[in-house]
Write a protein that holds these residues in place. Structure first.
Motif, short mmCIF file in Angstrom:
data_model
loop_
_atom_site.label_atom_id
_atom_site.label_comp_id
_atom_site.label_asym_id
_atom_site.label_seq_id
_atom_site.Cartn_x
_atom_site.Cartn_y
_atom_site.Cartn_z
N ASP A 84 13.05 6.94 -11.37
CA ASP A 84 14.47 6.61 -11.51
C ASP A 84 14.93 5.57 -10.49
OD1 ASP A 84 14.80 8.44 -13.51
OD2 ASP A 84 15.43 10.06 -12.18
N VAL B 107 0.80 -1.24 0.00
CA VAL B 107 0.00 0.00 0.00
C VAL B 107 0.82 1.28 0.00
CG1 VAL B 107 -2.03 -1.04 1.03
CG2 VAL B 107 -0.27 -0.09 2.51
N ARG B 108 2.12 1.19 -0.15
CA ARG B 108 2.94 2.40 -0.15
C ARG B 108 3.98 2.31 -1.25
NH1 ARG B 108 2.98 0.76 5.32
NH2 ARG B 108 1.83 2.18 6.70
N PHE B 109 4.19 3.43 -1.92
CA PHE B 109 5.14 3.41 -3.03
C PHE B 109 5.77 4.78 -3.23
CE2 PHE B 109 0.72 3.75 -4.67
CZ PHE B 109 0.75 5.05 -5.13
N ILE B 110 6.83 4.79 -4.04
CA ILE B 110 7.41 6.04 -4.53
C ILE B 110 6.78 6.31 -5.89
CG2 ILE B 110 9.53 7.15 -5.36
CD1 ILE B 110 11.07 5.40 -3.37
N SER B 111 6.38 7.56 -6.14
CA SER B 111 5.81 7.88 -7.43
C SER B 111 6.08 9.34 -7.77
CB SER B 111 4.32 7.57 -7.47
OG SER B 111 3.84 7.62 -8.80
N ASN B 112 5.36 9.86 -8.73
CA ASN B 112 5.50 11.25 -9.16
C ASN B 112 4.13 11.74 -9.62
OD1 ASN B 112 5.21 10.86 -12.17
ND2 ASN B 112 6.92 9.48 -11.75
N PRO B 113 3.96 13.06 -9.85
CA PRO B 113 2.61 13.58 -10.09
C PRO B 113 2.04 13.33 -11.49
CG PRO B 113 4.13 15.30 -9.29
CD PRO B 113 4.95 14.13 -9.72
N GLN C 232 15.27 21.10 -5.51
CA GLN C 232 15.26 20.87 -6.96
C GLN C 232 15.21 19.37 -7.23
OE1 GLN C 232 14.95 23.29 -9.05
NE2 GLN C 232 15.53 25.07 -7.82
N LYS C 233 14.81 19.01 -8.43
CA LYS C 233 14.77 17.60 -8.84
C LYS C 233 16.14 16.95 -8.63
CE LYS C 233 13.70 14.68 -12.85
NZ LYS C 233 13.33 14.64 -14.28
N ILE C 234 16.16 15.86 -7.90
CA ILE C 234 17.41 15.14 -7.65
C ILE C 234 17.82 14.45 -8.95
CG2 ILE C 234 18.49 13.27 -6.32
CD1 ILE C 234 16.17 13.74 -4.22
N LYS C 235 19.05 14.66 -9.39
CA LYS C 235 19.51 13.95 -10.59
C LYS C 235 19.76 12.49 -10.20
CE LYS C 235 19.40 15.71 -13.82
NZ LYS C 235 18.14 15.91 -14.61
N LYS C 236 19.86 11.63 -11.19
CA LYS C 236 19.88 10.19 -10.92
C LYS C 236 20.85 9.81 -9.81
CE LYS C 236 17.75 8.59 -14.94
NZ LYS C 236 17.52 7.62 -15.97
N ILE C 237 20.39 8.93 -8.95
CA ILE C 237 21.25 8.44 -7.89
C ILE C 237 22.16 7.36 -8.46
CG2 ILE C 237 19.58 8.95 -6.08
CD1 ILE C 237 19.03 5.87 -5.95
N PRO D 250 10.77 18.18 -5.78
CA PRO D 250 9.54 18.71 -6.39
C PRO D 250 8.77 17.71 -7.26
CG PRO D 250 11.35 20.27 -6.66
CD PRO D 250 11.95 19.01 -6.10
N VAL D 251 9.40 16.61 -7.69
CA VAL D 251 8.71 15.70 -8.61
C VAL D 251 8.65 14.24 -8.14
CG1 VAL D 251 9.10 17.09 -10.65
CG2 VAL D 251 10.81 15.39 -9.99
N ARG D 252 9.06 13.96 -6.92
CA ARG D 252 9.03 12.57 -6.44
C ARG D 252 8.52 12.55 -5.02
NH1 ARG D 252 14.28 13.07 -8.64
NH2 ARG D 252 14.58 11.87 -10.55
N PHE D 253 7.68 11.56 -4.72
CA PHE D 253 7.10 11.51 -3.39
C PHE D 253 6.76 10.07 -3.00
CE2 PHE D 253 3.83 12.84 -6.51
CZ PHE D 253 3.04 11.70 -6.51
N ILE D 254 6.49 9.88 -1.72
CA ILE D 254 5.92 8.64 -1.22
C ILE D 254 4.41 8.83 -1.18
CG2 ILE D 254 5.73 7.09 0.78
CD1 ILE D 254 8.58 7.93 1.54
N SER D 255 3.65 7.84 -1.65
CA SER D 255 2.20 7.94 -1.59
C SER D 255 1.59 6.55 -1.48
CB SER D 255 1.67 8.69 -2.81
OG SER D 255 0.31 9.03 -2.62
N ASN D 256 0.31 6.46 -1.76
CA ASN D 256 -0.42 5.19 -1.70
C ASN D 256 -1.51 5.25 -2.76
OD1 ASN D 256 -3.02 6.23 -0.48
ND2 ASN D 256 -1.58 6.90 1.09
N THR E 229 13.33 20.96 -13.15
CA THR E 229 13.04 22.16 -12.36
C THR E 229 14.15 23.20 -12.49
OG1 THR E 229 14.03 21.16 -10.39
CG2 THR E 229 11.66 20.89 -10.66
N GLU E 230 15.29 22.81 -13.09
CA GLU E 230 16.38 23.77 -13.32
C GLU E 230 17.25 23.26 -14.47
OE1 GLU E 230 18.86 24.00 -9.79
OE2 GLU E 230 19.03 21.83 -9.68
N TRP F 161 0.83 13.16 -0.45
CA TRP F 161 2.11 13.03 -1.15
C TRP F 161 3.19 13.53 -0.20
CZ3 TRP F 161 1.08 15.66 -6.61
CH2 TRP F 161 0.22 14.83 -7.36
N PHE G 175 10.17 13.76 -1.79
CA PHE G 175 11.64 13.71 -1.77
C PHE G 175 12.20 14.99 -2.39
CE2 PHE G 175 10.72 9.12 -2.01
CZ PHE G 175 11.58 8.62 -1.05
#
Lengths: 241, 241
Positions: A108, A34-40, B117-122, B33-39, A159-160, B28, B31
């Protein structure tokens, strides 16, 4: 619906006989059921691309992450959840395609471990490990079929340093062109019905489009896909001489 | 719309003069501006609860996390993104409410750090720290207004030990009743238009409902809210004697 059917009747079948793969939506990278990482991402841009390509009589396959949008008319839809599922689906379909437009916002990274049951509340603070996901666009750029030009299009949402990041992606992933999206601009990007994008070509040209509906952006992208498909045929003809 | 307006005309105004707070949707937890934990919550259950309460002439305030659903007719809607924003909005509204139904799927934890800012690839693997989010339901259970009975309802979505986990939540958070949802059951839970739930009361009663539409479940929940509101008035009357 009737509106889309009549639109299709009024549209030149400029993609007839062309197989087009479009990816759309976000991916969900689960910690637990029931929990995940995602984006909008809502899938709007990718579904608009699939709609426009089908309207032009293309044979369209849409691979979509979780989205509440209805399947576009006349489009084959594969639903996936994670980046790895999207990779599997896209790479299996890719060899047969004339053009691939990757509009999905693929995560990613993913949680390294996925719990089989809902994790009960964590204590005050906890560390989780994240693993880098496969790079689907790079894999597509490396494994283009020989003997004909397969058109490959990417999207960059930033974003930049929009232009620098998009150009790097264009070259690194071996794309034909890239659609760059400034996420800090209002009326643009995730969830919005409109989008203000720049299109970067391999020769260095940057085309700045005004704020358009996502369907209008999809029209511009598909116009350019058609140009690239035509160019490929011309090249083949020249080589065959 | 006209259908909802006519439904309202045909519905007894059994919640007239009652202030009802409903929470809905996911949160949301970013992490960057474009990545988050959700359900996977879409808000359907909470929006159905708000719709049904407004139809019964309740004064309804809906606090919703990100959802693509349209605002229900005749309902005041506050949109929030994170658990902390939901906490702020809900706790500010709570003191004036006669009943609070917390159907939102609030994330239990969030990334400890949020990048601007958006984190570049880890690189291959990376650890991130997660922090426990505020427990809004527990705060509501502790801070009930004195002098009258404020009805407080929770939801429990579980993949195992449904009844045990729901009962613990009911008691710990000081709720009037809790709606328990087995996420492993098909036709139930996130995104579905239907729901098969069990309602647990403080006296130990468990009411098992069949698979119903979310609007039908909302009717049952609001029936029970009305019963509890009536009981509260009876208690007050007794105390005033």
């Amino acid at each position: 619906d009737i509106l889309e059917a009549s639109r299709r009747l009024l549209t030149a079948p400029s993609l007839a006989g062309r197989r087009i793969l479009v990816s759309a939506g976000p991916t969900w990278e689960p910690f637990d059921p029931v929990r995940f990482i995602s984006n909008p991402s809502t899938g709007k841009m990718g579904y608009a691309l699939a709609t426009v390509a089908a309207r032009r009589s293309g044979e369209v396959h849409l691979v979509s992450g979780p989205s509440t949008l209805a399947a576009p008319q006349g489009v084959r839809l594969s639903k996936v959840v994670t980046a790895r599922e999207m990779q599997e689906s896209v790479l299996a379909l890719a060899p047969g395609m004339d053009a691939i437009v990757m509009a999905a916002a693929v995560s990613d990274f993913r949680p390294t471990e996925e719990a089989p049951q809902k994790i009960k509340k964590i204590a005050g603070e906890e560390a989780v490990r994240l693993t880098r996901n496969p790079d689907i666009l790079a894999a597509l750029g490396r494994s283009r079929p020989g003997g004909r030009h397969q058109v490959l299009v990417g999207f960059a949402a930033e974003t930049e340093n929009l232009i620098e990041n998009a150009r790097e992606k264009l070259i690194e992933k071996n794309l034909d062109f890239i659609v760059a999206n400034n996420l800090t601009q209002s009326g643009s990007g995730f969830g919005s019905d409109t989008n203000q994008v720049k299109i970067l070509d391999r020769d260095g040209t940057i085309t700045e489009l005004p704020c358009l509906t996502k369907e209008e952006v999809a029209e511009m992208v598909m116009d350019r896909v058609e140009q690239q498909l035509g160019k490929g045929e011309h090249d083949d003809a020249v080589r065959e001489d």
